[in-house]
Design a protein around this motif. Structure first.
Motif, PDB file in Angstrom:
ATOM      1  N   MET A 162       0.709  -0.991  -0.103  1.00 32.62           N
ATOM      2  CA  MET A 162       0.021  -0.197  -0.426  1.00 32.62           C
ATOM      3  C   MET A 162       1.085   1.005  -0.287  1.00 32.62           C
ATOM      4  SD  MET A 162      -2.968  -1.140   2.710  1.00 32.62           S
ATOM      5  CE  MET A 162      -3.489   0.464   3.080  1.00 32.62           C
ATOM      6  N   GLY A 163       1.690   1.563   1.262  1.00 38.48           N
ATOM      7  CA  GLY A 163       2.848   2.275   1.009  1.00 38.48           C
ATOM      8  C   GLY A 163       3.757   2.776   0.430  1.00 38.48           C
ATOM      9  N   THR A 164       3.719   1.638  -0.878  1.00 36.90           N
ATOM     10  CA  THR A 164       4.945   1.611  -2.436  1.00 36.90           C
ATOM     11  C   THR A 164       4.155   2.267  -3.178  1.00 36.90           C
ATOM     12  OG1 THR A 164       5.931   0.040  -1.720  1.00 36.90           O
ATOM     13  CG2 THR A 164       5.666   0.347  -3.911  1.00 36.90           C
ATOM     14  N   MET A 165       2.421   1.498  -3.641  1.00 40.40           N
ATOM     15  CA  MET A 165       1.320   2.385  -4.537  1.00 40.40           C
ATOM     16  C   MET A 165       0.913   4.034  -3.898  1.00 40.40           C
ATOM     17  SD  MET A 165      -1.048  -1.026  -4.929  1.00 40.40           S
ATOM     18  CE  MET A 165      -0.668  -2.375  -6.084  1.00 40.40           C
ATOM     19  N   LEU A 166       0.783   3.775  -2.718  1.00 39.92           N
ATOM     20  CA  LEU A 166       0.482   5.687  -2.249  1.00 39.92           C
ATOM     21  C   LEU A 166       1.560   6.751  -2.450  1.00 39.92           C
ATOM     22  CD1 LEU A 166      -1.980   4.439   0.334  1.00 39.92           C
ATOM     23  CD2 LEU A 166      -2.209   5.384  -2.394  1.00 39.92           C
ATOM     24  N   PHE A 167       2.291   6.352  -2.549  1.00 36.93           N
ATOM     25  CA  PHE A 167       3.637   7.034  -1.714  1.00 36.93           C
ATOM     26  C   PHE A 167       5.085   7.051  -3.191  1.00 36.93           C
ATOM     27  CE2 PHE A 167       2.294   6.145   2.626  1.00 36.93           C
ATOM     28  CZ  PHE A 167       1.114   7.573   2.315  1.00 36.93           C
ATOM     29  N   TYR A 174      11.818   7.195   0.788  1.00 38.80           N
ATOM     30  CA  TYR A 174      11.171   5.942   1.733  1.00 38.80           C
ATOM     31  C   TYR A 174      10.234   4.484   0.655  1.00 38.80           C
ATOM     32  CZ  TYR A 174      12.766   9.402   4.910  1.00 38.80           C
ATOM     33  OH  TYR A 174      13.626  10.381   5.837  1.00 38.80           O
ATOM     34  N   TRP A 175      10.001   5.428  -0.097  1.00 41.02           N
ATOM     35  CA  TRP A 175       9.122   4.315  -0.445  1.00 41.02           C
ATOM     36  C   TRP A 175       9.050   4.186  -2.560  1.00 41.02           C
ATOM     37  CZ3 TRP A 175       5.517   2.820   3.604  1.00 41.02           C
ATOM     38  CH2 TRP A 175       6.036   3.969   4.605  1.00 41.02           C
ATOM     39  N   GLU A 204       2.885  16.902   5.511  1.00 40.15           N
ATOM     40  CA  GLU A 204       3.045  18.745   4.635  1.00 40.15           C
ATOM     41  C   GLU A 204       2.396  18.839   3.016  1.00 40.15           C
ATOM     42  OE1 GLU A 204       7.348  19.750   5.320  1.00 40.15           O
ATOM     43  OE2 GLU A 204       7.115  20.046   7.332  1.00 40.15           O
ATOM     44  N   VAL A 205       2.841  17.717   2.650  1.00 45.78           N
ATOM     45  CA  VAL A 205       2.658  17.719   1.168  1.00 45.78           C
ATOM     46  C   VAL A 205       1.116  16.568   1.284  1.00 45.78           C
ATOM     47  CG1 VAL A 205       2.794  16.885  -0.679  1.00 45.78           C
ATOM     48  CG2 VAL A 205       4.764  17.009   0.244  1.00 45.78           C
ATOM     49  N   SER A 206       0.870  15.604   2.254  1.00 44.68           N
ATOM     50  CA  SER A 206      -0.808  15.116   2.126  1.00 44.68           C
ATOM     51  C   SER A 206      -0.965  15.266   3.111  1.00 44.68           C
ATOM     52  CB  SER A 206      -0.314  13.867   1.667  1.00 44.68           C
ATOM     53  OG  SER A 206      -0.031  13.951  -0.193  1.00 44.68           O
ATOM     54  N   PRO A 207      -2.197  15.452   4.036  1.00 45.31           N
ATOM     55  CA  PRO A 207      -2.017  15.471   5.096  1.00 45.31           C
ATOM     56  C   PRO A 207      -2.983  15.053   5.923  1.00 45.31           C
ATOM     57  CG  PRO A 207      -2.249  18.303   4.602  1.00 45.31           C
ATOM     58  CD  PRO A 207      -2.141  16.812   3.516  1.00 45.31           C
ATOM     59  N   TRP A 208      -3.290  13.752   4.945  1.00 45.24           N
ATOM     60  CA  TRP A 208      -3.845  12.627   5.904  1.00 45.24           C
ATOM     61  C   TRP A 208      -3.514  11.211   5.900  1.00 45.24           C
ATOM     62  CZ3 TRP A 208      -3.261   8.488   1.984  1.00 45.24           C
ATOM     63  CH2 TRP A 208      -2.694   8.715   0.631  1.00 45.24           C
ATOM     64  N   VAL A 209      -2.395  11.417   5.656  1.00 41.82           N
ATOM     65  CA  VAL A 209      -1.032   9.633   6.158  1.00 41.82           C
ATOM     66  C   VAL A 209      -0.984   9.637   6.690  1.00 41.82           C
ATOM     67  CG1 VAL A 209       0.475  10.698   3.718  1.00 41.82           C
ATOM     68  CG2 VAL A 209       0.916  11.593   5.803  1.00 41.82           C
ATOM     69  N   TRP A 210      -2.193  10.788   8.165  1.00 39.73           N
ATOM     70  CA  TRP A 210      -1.853  10.136   9.176  1.00 39.73           C
ATOM     71  C   TRP A 210      -2.547   8.205   9.521  1.00 39.73           C
ATOM     72  CZ3 TRP A 210      -6.725   9.611  11.468  1.00 39.73           C
ATOM     73  CH2 TRP A 210      -7.801  10.720  10.788  1.00 39.73           C
ATOM     74  N   ALA A 211      -3.966   8.525   8.228  1.00 33.39           N
ATOM     75  CA  ALA A 211      -4.469   7.414   8.142  1.00 33.39           C
ATOM     76  C   ALA A 211      -3.782   6.217   7.906  1.00 33.39           C
ATOM     77  CB  ALA A 211      -5.758   7.797   7.627  1.00 33.39           C
ATOM     78  N   TYR A 212      -2.730   6.774   7.455  1.00 32.11           N
ATOM     79  CA  TYR A 212      -1.878   5.081   7.394  1.00 32.11           C
ATOM     80  C   TYR A 212      -1.214   4.895   8.560  1.00 32.11           C
ATOM     81  CZ  TYR A 212       1.773   2.246   5.161  1.00 32.11           C
ATOM     82  OH  TYR A 212       2.180   1.718   4.131  1.00 32.11           O
TER      83      TYR A 212
END
Length: 270
Positions: A162-167, A174-175, A204-212
């Protein structure tokens, strides 16, 4: 004879061998061996200092050889007392191998084996009952820990993909690949600089990454790792239970023996 660390009684054959076995495994000899192991550990540490070796190197080497000689004598006496039954105890085999490694020649290409002398310090594991319980708990917990480790691997794999696909495109360091994602997840699981080093720059780039990150930390760092602890605690409790059962069986055997003697005495008096 007292019960062995692994729960199996190694009763010597009888006569002088029985007395020798009880003496060599007695409390006095055990404490003496523990003291020598600690002294040997200190000596091995001092041997790493060039200044100390220049001053008292000959004395340290002589003391080290003398202690090794005592260990060899101890193992030899146990072999004489117990014979082949000596190797029924895993702890005895461990002591035998650790002492045997010290007898391997360390000259020429085998000089690297000199570093293995420090393994003699690990004999404390077989001599101190509390340390034995910890090691036996870990060994007994291995099957359950294996399945828990498999669960953790599955969690890592799912989140890494998931991390490789998303980020992967935005944060290739990192990904950028599956391997890089797995390493980043391992850093996050250890909670080592994951917030300042990985999460906050990404937020700072994608505020929603905390959900990951939050679900992964909850699953890996808290739930799965606590399962490891629970398995080890359960194994430790089972070892204590086995020891209590063994003591109970030995007590019952002694009571039956006493009862049989009393019956024979009563029959003889009649």
């Amino acid at each position: 004879m007292p019960p062995r660390p692994d729960g199996e009684a190694l009763a010597p054959a009888g006569g002088w061998r029985e007395r020798l076995g009880r003496w060599v495994e007695g409390r006095g000899v055990s404490r003496f061996i523990i003291a020598l192991i600690i002294v040997n550990a200190i000596i091995l540490g001092l041997e790493t200092s060039p200044s100390v070796m220049n001053r008292v190197g000959d004395v340290l080497l002589a003391a080290n050889a003398a202690i090794l000689g005592v260990f060899i004598v101890e193992i030899s006496l146990k072999l004489i007392a117990f014979g082949p039954r000596f190797f029924r105890s895993g702890w005895n085999v461990f002591d035998f191998l650790v002492v045997g490694i010290a007898l391997v020649p360390t000259s020429g290409p085998l000089e690297i084996l000199r570093a293995l002398r420090v393994l003699r310090v690990l004999r404390l594991l077989s001599q101190v009952p509390k340390l034995r319980i910890i090691i036996e708990s870990l060994l007994r917990a291995l099957p359950g820990m294996g399945w828990t480790a498999l669960l953790l691997i599955l969690v890592f794999y799912v989140f890494a993909v998931m991390g490789t696909m998303l980020f992967g495109e935005q944060f290739p360091d990192y990904w950028g690949s599956l391997g890089a994602s797995l390493f980043s997840l391992f850093q996050i699981m250890t909670l080592e600089s994951w917030s300042s080093g990985i999460a906050r720059p990404m937020m700072e780039v994608s505020p929603w990454v905390w959900a990951y990150f939050v679900p992964f930390i909850l699953v890996s760092s808290f739930m799965v790792l606590n399962l490891f602890i629970a398995i080890i605690v359960t194994a430790t409790q089972s070892i204590h239970q086995d020891e209590e059962d063994l003591e109970r069986r030995q007590l019952l055997a002694e009571l039956r023996s006493i009862n049989d003697r009393l019956k024979r005495l009563e029959g003889g008096s009649d």
